[in-house]
Enzyme design. Structure first.
Site, PDB file in Angstrom:
ATOM      1  N   VAL A 162       0.836  -1.206   0.000  1.00  0.00           N
ATOM      2  CA  VAL A 162       0.000   0.000   0.000  1.00  0.00           C
ATOM      3  C   VAL A 162       0.873   1.259   0.000  1.00  0.00           C
ATOM      4  CG1 VAL A 162      -1.779   1.276   1.256  1.00  0.00           C
ATOM      5  CG2 VAL A 162      -1.870  -1.221   1.161  1.00  0.00           C
ATOM      6  N   LYS A 181     -13.523  -4.295  10.528  1.00  0.00           N
ATOM      7  CA  LYS A 181     -14.120  -3.281   9.629  1.00  0.00           C
ATOM      8  C   LYS A 181     -15.566  -3.005  10.018  1.00  0.00           C
ATOM      9  CE  LYS A 181     -11.054  -4.922   5.964  1.00  0.00           C
ATOM     10  NZ  LYS A 181     -10.908  -5.936   4.901  1.00  0.00           N
TER      11      LYS A 181
HETATM   12  N1  HSE Z   1      -7.067  -9.194   3.888  1.00  0.00           N
HETATM   13  C1  HSE Z   1      -8.124  -8.294   3.539  1.00  0.00           C
HETATM   14  C2  HSE Z   1      -9.036  -8.934   2.533  1.00  0.00           C
HETATM   15  C3  HSE Z   1      -7.668  -6.993   2.986  1.00  0.00           C
HETATM   16  O1  HSE Z   1      -8.843 -10.095   2.146  1.00  0.00           O
HETATM   17  O2  HSE Z   1      -9.981  -8.292   2.123  1.00  0.00           O
HETATM   18  C4  HSE Z   1      -7.157  -6.074   4.027  1.00  0.00           C
HETATM   19  O3  HSE Z   1      -8.088  -5.849   5.014  1.00  0.00           O
END
Ligand code: HSE
Length: 440
Positions: free
Chosen positions: A14, A205
């Site tokens: 990133v 999230k």
């Molecule tokens: N590992 C996560 C995913 C991305 O597979 O969406 C980063 O949060």
């Protein structure tokens, strides 16, 4: 005006995407932000590799604290990840008066309350668009675009690894373990995929979205988290026959009893747009009272998609950093002194519908026993499907898969009746229970 100076902690996938996109689109970004934005200092343990990426005009060090200590740096981007050193560095950057941009959902979901309080006290911004659904501007949408609404619920495919695995399981009729190995071989899944496949990443999230949707503190410890490791190809096939797809959803919902915050596999009607989100893509549905249902779709990970979100935060900060902190958009969308104390509900109080798969003895009265127990518990049945009797054990005994869809039921009630059904001698294997969301 002199460009705003940015220090980058960690230049991996990133970080290098952020550096490259900032360079490539610098004129366009400057026209939007009102001044240039430059990464002038990078900290990474692999100094030589980092210097190769950024070229000779950027200072590269192996000590992140040297970036934080540099008075020329206005914004620190934290792309180290995890809760360890990243937490210490973010708090130190805040204490040094730097604005912070981070993609670190784990850090904010677990320690967000402390971090946002420190940032508010210091009058700096902590921006985290990249932490949820990568390149999809879902934080912006929730905090600003939908600010007129009373948000009712959010349901998202917010982990690309698991969505890729589920798509492959459905397309190829394979079981979880087989697809995971293939995904690792192809580099779609991490060597240690635990956070992804166990639902932890999605729960981080969902926790952040829950906080900004409902104005509650970040409470990862209250989230219900269940991954996809126990899903079998058979359930995906049966769901399909009933008109559903199975997706790992992060769900947060306002109810009159409190807030639901949960991540688990869910049956979703195949005709919903979100059910057709395939591969590593992400999508988030948001239901607001005024706007109705909205859907946000895009890449939830990857170098430049995530960089897109990081740079959006850099532009926001560049525009706002001279503003009175009280006039900025609050970190969690609601004013810190106007947070709600609505409780996150225990999973036993969540109300949803269910898909149940029972391997039962194929003999008279079994269906009546099972439906009798459900009826006694007050669980209403929506559909029943019986499939594929096959030989099990000796003496000509046969078994069959009984699939039952229920109407809405309290999870605590379902737990109780499932224990009773499981204890029937005619139920031959552990019952599979998958929650079902109509999303309408
Ligand atoms: N590992 C996560 C995913 C991305 O597979 O969406 C980063 O949060």
């Amino acid at each position: 005006m002199k460009p705003i100076q940015v220090g980058l902690l960690g230049i991996g996938t990133v970080g290098s995407g952020t550096f490259n996109v900032l360079q490539r689109n610098q004129e366009e970004i400057k026209r939007r932000a009102g001044r240039g934005i430059e990464i002038t200092m990078v900290a990474d343990l692999d100094v030589a590799r980092a210097q190769d990426i950024v070229g000779p005009n950027v200072t590269v060090v192996n000590d992140a604290r040297a970036v934080i200590a540099n008075p020329e740096i206005d914004i620190v981007i934290e792309l180290i990840g995890g809760y360890g050193i990243a937490k210490a560095l973010v708090l130190e950057a805040i204490a040094a008066g730097k604005h912070v941009v981070t993609a670190n959902k784990a850090l904010l979901a677990v320690h967000g309350t402390e971090i946002f309080a420190a940032a508010s006290a210091k009058g700096v911004m902590v921006a985290f668009e990249a932490a949820v659904a990568g390149g999809i501007p879902i934080i912006k949408a929730l905090r600003e675009g939908l600010t007129a609404n009373s948000i009712q619920w959010i349901a998202g495919i917010i982990n690309g690894t698991t969505n890729f695995i589920l798509s492959e399981m459905r397309d190829k009729g394979l079981d979880f373990d087989v697809v995971l190995k293939e995904a690792q071989r192809l580099g779609y899944a991490e060597a240690d995929p635990t956070f992804d496949i166990e639902g932890v990443d999605a729960a981080h999230k969902a926790t952040l979205m829950s906080a900004i949707a409902f104005g509650i503190p970040v409470q990862f410890d209250k989230a219900y988290v269940e991954g996809i490791t126990k899903l079998g190809a058979a359930d995906i096939k049966y769901a399909e026959q009933l008109g559903y797809r199975i997706k790992l959803l992060g769900i947060t919902k306002r109810t009159n009893k409190g807030i639901e915050l949960r991540v688990h596999p869910s049956l979703v009607p195949a005709k919903r747009l979100i059910a057709n989100v395939e591969g590593a893509m992400n999508a988030v549905m948001v239901q607001g009272d005024a706007v109705g249902t909205t859907l946000y779709y895009g890449k939830g990970a990857g170098s430049e998609p995530t960089a897109s979100a990081v740079i959006a935060d850099l532009v926001d900060i560049t525009r706002l950093h001279t503003a009175d902190p009280l006039h900025r958009v609050p970190h969690l969308a609601f004013q810190p002194d106007a947070m709600s104390d609505l409780a996150v509900l225990p999973m036993s109080d969540v109300v949803t519908s269910y898909y149940l798969r029972l391997r039962v003895a194929d003999e008279a009265g079994v269906l009546a026993q099972v439906t009798g127990l459900l009826a006694t518990a007050g669980v209403s049945i929506d559909a029943v499907l019986q499939r594929e009797a096959d030989e099990v054990g000796g003496e000509g005994a046969t078994s069959t898969d009984l699939i039952i869809l229920t109407h809405d039921t309290r999870e605590g009630t379902m737990n109780g009746v499932l224990a009773q059904i499981q204890a029937l001698p005619t139920v031959l294997a552990p019952i599979t229970r998958i929650r079902k969301e109509e999303l309408n």
